[in-house]
Design a protein around this motif. Structure first.
Motif, PDB file in Angstrom:
ATOM      1  N   ARG A  33     -98.838  34.752 -79.888  1.00 43.13           N
ATOM      2  CA  ARG A  33     -97.623  35.478 -79.520  1.00 43.13           C
ATOM      3  C   ARG A  33     -97.370  35.542 -78.014  1.00 43.13           C
ATOM      4  O   ARG A  33     -96.229  35.725 -77.582  1.00 43.13           O
ATOM      5  CB  ARG A  33     -97.658  36.898 -80.098  1.00 43.13           C
ATOM      6  CG  ARG A  33     -98.773  37.779 -79.585  1.00 43.13           C
ATOM      7  CD  ARG A  33     -98.675  39.166 -80.169  1.00 43.13           C
ATOM      8  NE  ARG A  33     -99.800  40.008 -79.772  1.00 43.13           N
ATOM      9  CZ  ARG A  33     -99.892  41.297 -80.059  1.00 43.13           C
ATOM     10  NH1 ARG A  33     -98.930  41.889 -80.747  1.00 43.13           N
ATOM     11  NH2 ARG A  33    -100.943  41.995 -79.670  1.00 43.13           N
ATOM     12  N   TYR A  89    -100.027  34.595 -85.519  1.00 41.64           N
ATOM     13  CA  TYR A  89     -99.179  35.447 -84.677  1.00 41.64           C
ATOM     14  C   TYR A  89     -99.977  36.039 -83.520  1.00 41.64           C
ATOM     15  O   TYR A  89     -99.572  35.941 -82.356  1.00 41.64           O
ATOM     16  CB  TYR A  89     -98.562  36.554 -85.524  1.00 41.64           C
ATOM     17  CG  TYR A  89     -97.740  37.535 -84.727  1.00 41.64           C
ATOM     18  CD1 TYR A  89     -96.416  37.259 -84.400  1.00 41.64           C
ATOM     19  CD2 TYR A  89     -98.287  38.732 -84.284  1.00 41.64           C
ATOM     20  CE1 TYR A  89     -95.659  38.137 -83.647  1.00 41.64           C
ATOM     21  CE2 TYR A  89     -97.537  39.632 -83.534  1.00 41.64           C
ATOM     22  CZ  TYR A  89     -96.219  39.334 -83.223  1.00 41.64           C
ATOM     23  OH  TYR A  89     -95.483  40.216 -82.475  1.00 41.64           O
ATOM     24  N   PHE A  90    -101.115  36.643 -83.827  1.00 42.57           N
ATOM     25  CA  PHE A  90    -101.881  37.308 -82.777  1.00 42.57           C
ATOM     26  C   PHE A  90    -102.569  36.323 -81.830  1.00 42.57           C
ATOM     27  O   PHE A  90    -102.837  36.649 -80.678  1.00 42.57           O
ATOM     28  CB  PHE A  90    -102.898  38.273 -83.397  1.00 42.57           C
ATOM     29  CG  PHE A  90    -102.266  39.564 -83.845  1.00 42.57           C
ATOM     30  CD1 PHE A  90    -102.009  40.575 -82.946  1.00 42.57           C
ATOM     31  CD2 PHE A  90    -101.902  39.744 -85.177  1.00 42.57           C
ATOM     32  CE1 PHE A  90    -101.409  41.757 -83.345  1.00 42.57           C
ATOM     33  CE2 PHE A  90    -101.302  40.923 -85.593  1.00 42.57           C
ATOM     34  CZ  PHE A  90    -101.050  41.930 -84.682  1.00 42.57           C
ATOM     35  N   GLU A 124    -100.599  35.900 -90.053  1.00 39.48           N
ATOM     36  CA  GLU A 124    -100.926  37.014 -89.166  1.00 39.48           C
ATOM     37  C   GLU A 124    -101.887  36.572 -88.059  1.00 39.48           C
ATOM     38  O   GLU A 124    -101.699  36.932 -86.880  1.00 39.48           O
ATOM     39  CB  GLU A 124    -101.546  38.155 -89.977  1.00 39.48           C
ATOM     40  CG  GLU A 124    -101.842  39.399 -89.165  1.00 39.48           C
ATOM     41  CD  GLU A 124    -102.230  40.563 -90.048  1.00 39.48           C
ATOM     42  OE1 GLU A 124    -101.471  41.544 -90.103  1.00 39.48           O
ATOM     43  OE2 GLU A 124    -103.304  40.488 -90.690  1.00 39.48           O
ATOM     44  N   LYS A 164    -103.026  45.384 -82.401  1.00 40.12           N
ATOM     45  CA  LYS A 164    -103.922  44.244 -82.212  1.00 40.12           C
ATOM     46  C   LYS A 164    -104.252  43.638 -83.569  1.00 40.12           C
ATOM     47  O   LYS A 164    -103.922  44.199 -84.604  1.00 40.12           O
ATOM     48  CB  LYS A 164    -105.204  44.682 -81.496  1.00 40.12           C
ATOM     49  CG  LYS A 164    -106.099  45.627 -82.292  1.00 40.12           C
ATOM     50  CD  LYS A 164    -107.315  46.032 -81.466  1.00 40.12           C
ATOM     51  CE  LYS A 164    -108.318  46.836 -82.277  1.00 40.12           C
ATOM     52  NZ  LYS A 164    -109.000  46.058 -83.331  1.00 40.12           N
ATOM     53  N   MET A 165    -104.886  42.483 -83.523  1.00 40.04           N
ATOM     54  CA  MET A 165    -105.255  41.788 -84.750  1.00 40.04           C
ATOM     55  C   MET A 165    -106.113  42.698 -85.630  1.00 40.04           C
ATOM     56  O   MET A 165    -107.191  43.141 -85.232  1.00 40.04           O
ATOM     57  CB  MET A 165    -106.029  40.515 -84.395  1.00 40.04           C
ATOM     58  CG  MET A 165    -106.577  39.759 -85.591  1.00 40.04           C
ATOM     59  SD  MET A 165    -105.263  39.067 -86.613  1.00 40.04           S
ATOM     60  CE  MET A 165    -106.196  38.675 -88.080  1.00 40.04           C
TER      61      MET A 165
END
Length: 532
Positions: free
Chosen positions: A343, A339-340, A336, A369-370
């Motif tokens: 991306r 990803y943030f 995760e 958002k994260m």
């Protein structure tokens, strides 16, 4: 490229159709476990891969609710012996909470699909038969009885099995008297009248039209029939069905030669094995070796289950170890964060792009958002310390997080709700499968203190004095442990060992700086300062 996108691309190149129907299903004869869920999640990933390629696609789930109860399973009372052989949709619910045996096991699974981010069309086999959806296929099957028998006998011969009896029919009638379908035998078929004459082992005989739920096709014929009914183009299947001479191989022949239908592309998946201690066992509803999908929701978020299933190719088996849930969640959290952080970049390599896709497939509802991340193991500790009257004391939770250097200034409602869920899930895991947090009594701590070496005793007293005056957070405590150990000439690992012994009575424990910050200044000062 993620394996689901690879499969989708291959299917599109091979099959030119208006709609790409992906099928999956299960017989709800017992608790539907996460091994069963692998089929549904594999199908969902392929479905999402097809949509990602811009084609029209649909995901369907067929519950084999018209299958017979095959035996009295370990979780059933002996009284259910009278129902063996009856369709499970016609059997009473074991606990009296649902309209049938089938619905008792099917309903919790279907309810979990929304949380798993799976959107599909559900069909129940008993309803399909009773509505007449199979009627035309039943006519075709009865008229092609010899052809179907010859196909099946070819495979039986290869497997060195006896051929089917000459009077065999590819249909099972539901007896009007006893309600069973596995003890009936068709004697004859009248093509003009479209009736079958059957005899049941219970003694009942009759001539009936075998339609609208009066009869059911056996599995090896039912499967290819449904392919042609629903227009299935691709379907995941267990390795038993996909084995040489298995139901897929016979289904391919029957689909082509009897129903004039091109069989779906197969995607074979391996079993998920449940690790119990040092023993690994394949999950099986009938044997009672299960971890139900509904039980997953008690210990981790649904996206973690998706990640567990989708990070490996379907053909790779998965060992599911309940003790290692925290590691699994940590791996997902790492994904995760990646990803943030990445991306919006356009210079990623193929491996990095696959990671982004892995997160997207694992997380059907991606936050804007994260989100706040608190490690699962740490959550299990916080939740055990912050429970008050069987409820989470969120004020205490936030106090602990601040002492552990978490920035809560920009925390959102989404963060709070996700945190609450993870805290309770991690606590459930710790109490059931991990280790319950038990702070030993002062009396027991004193006994253990007396067993430590002189340097450890010296350090505990020294640390107990020094910790009174520092800013009480995890980082400062962590640094103080090393500084004070060095100042008294004690190896840091022996300082950690001494701490775990006087706190937990063990040689190991959570990260010490964070753990002491979580316990709070008052407790820590008292515990380390009690040794005179």
């Amino acid at each position: 490229m993620h394996w689901a996108d690879v499969i989708a691309e291959k299917v599109i190149k091979k099959r030119d159709v208006d709609k790409y129907v992906v099928a999956c299903g299960i017989t709800p004869s017992g608790h539907i476990h996460i091994g069963n869920a692998r089929e549904t999640l594999t199908a969902d990933a392929i479905y999402k891969g097809l949509l990602n390629k811009g084609v029209d696609a649909e995901l369907i789930f067929i519950a084999d609710t018209y299958d017979p109860l095959r035996k009295v399973y370990p979780f059933l009372p002996e009284s259910y012996a009278e129902y063996v052989g009856m369709p499970i949709s016609e059997i009473p619910c074991p606990e009296g909470c649902c309209k049938s045996y089938a619905e008792h096991f099917l309903t919790p699974f279907l309810e979990s699909l929304d949380d798993l981010g799976i959107e599909l069309t559900t069909y129940r086999a008993d309803e399909n038969y009773k509505k007449g959806i199979y009627d035309e296929k039943i006519k075709i099957v009865l008229e092609n009885r010899d052809k179907i028998k010859n196909i099946l006998d070819e495979f039986r011969k290869r497997a060195k099995q006896e051929p089917l009896p000459e009077d065999w029919y590819p249909l099972n009638v539901v007896c009007e008297k006893c309600g069973k379908l596995n003890i009936t035998k068709i004697i004859s078929y009248n093509k003009e009248e479209q009736t079958v004459t059957y005899k049941c082992s219970c003694g009942h005989e009759n001539t009936v039209k075998p339609f609208k739920g009066r009869a059911k096709l056996p599995w090896r014929v039912d499967w290819p029939a449904r392919w042609s009914i629903f227009g299935v183009v691709v379907e995941p299947m267990g390795k038993d069905h996909a084995a040489a001479g298995g139901s897929y191989d016979t289904g391919v022949r029957i689909a082509r030669e009897v129903f004039n239908y091109i069989p779906p592309e197969k995607v074979v998946y391996e079993w998920i094995q449940l690790k119990v201690g040092d023993v690994v066992k394949p999950m099986s509803s009938s044997s009672g070796v299960v971890f139900a999908v509904k039980d997953w929701e008690k210990i981790a978020h649904p996206e973690i289950l998706r990640y567990l299933m989708l990070r490996s190719k379907p053909a790779k088996h998965i060992d599911f170890d309940l003790k290692k849930i925290p590691d699994l969640v940590d791996n997902y959290d790492n994904l995760e964060r990646f990803y943030f952080e990445n991306r919006d970049r356009d210079d990623l390599n193929e491996n990095d792009i696959e990671k982004l896709r892995m997160y997207e497939l694992s997380t059907p509802r991606i936050p804007e958002k994260m989100p706040l991340q608190v490690p699962y193991r740490f959550c299990s500790i916080i939740a055990q310390l912050a429970m008050k009257d069987d409820k989470l004391d969120m004020d205490k939770v936030f106090e602990i997080l601040k002492r552990n250097n978490y920035d809560l200034d920009n925390i959102t409602e989404y963060d709070i709700e996700r945190l609450k869920d993870r805290l309770m899930m991690a606590r459930n895991w710790a109490l059931e499968y991990g280790e319950k947090l038990v702070i030993i009594s002062e009396e027991e701590a004193k006994k253990i203190y007396n067993e430590l070496d002189d340097k450890q005793k010296e350090w505990i007293k020294y640390f107990g004095e020094k910790i009174k005056d520092i800013e009480f957070d995890a980082l400062n405590i962590h640094e103080l442990i090393y500084e004070t150990a060095k100042e008294v000439g004690l190896e840091p690992k022996k300082a950690f060992l001494a701490s775990y012994k006087i706190l937990l009575g063990k040689r190991y424990g959570p990260k010490l700086g964070s753990f002491l910050a979580t316990l709070g200044r008052e407790f820590v000062v008292k515990r380390y300062g009690m040794f005179k």
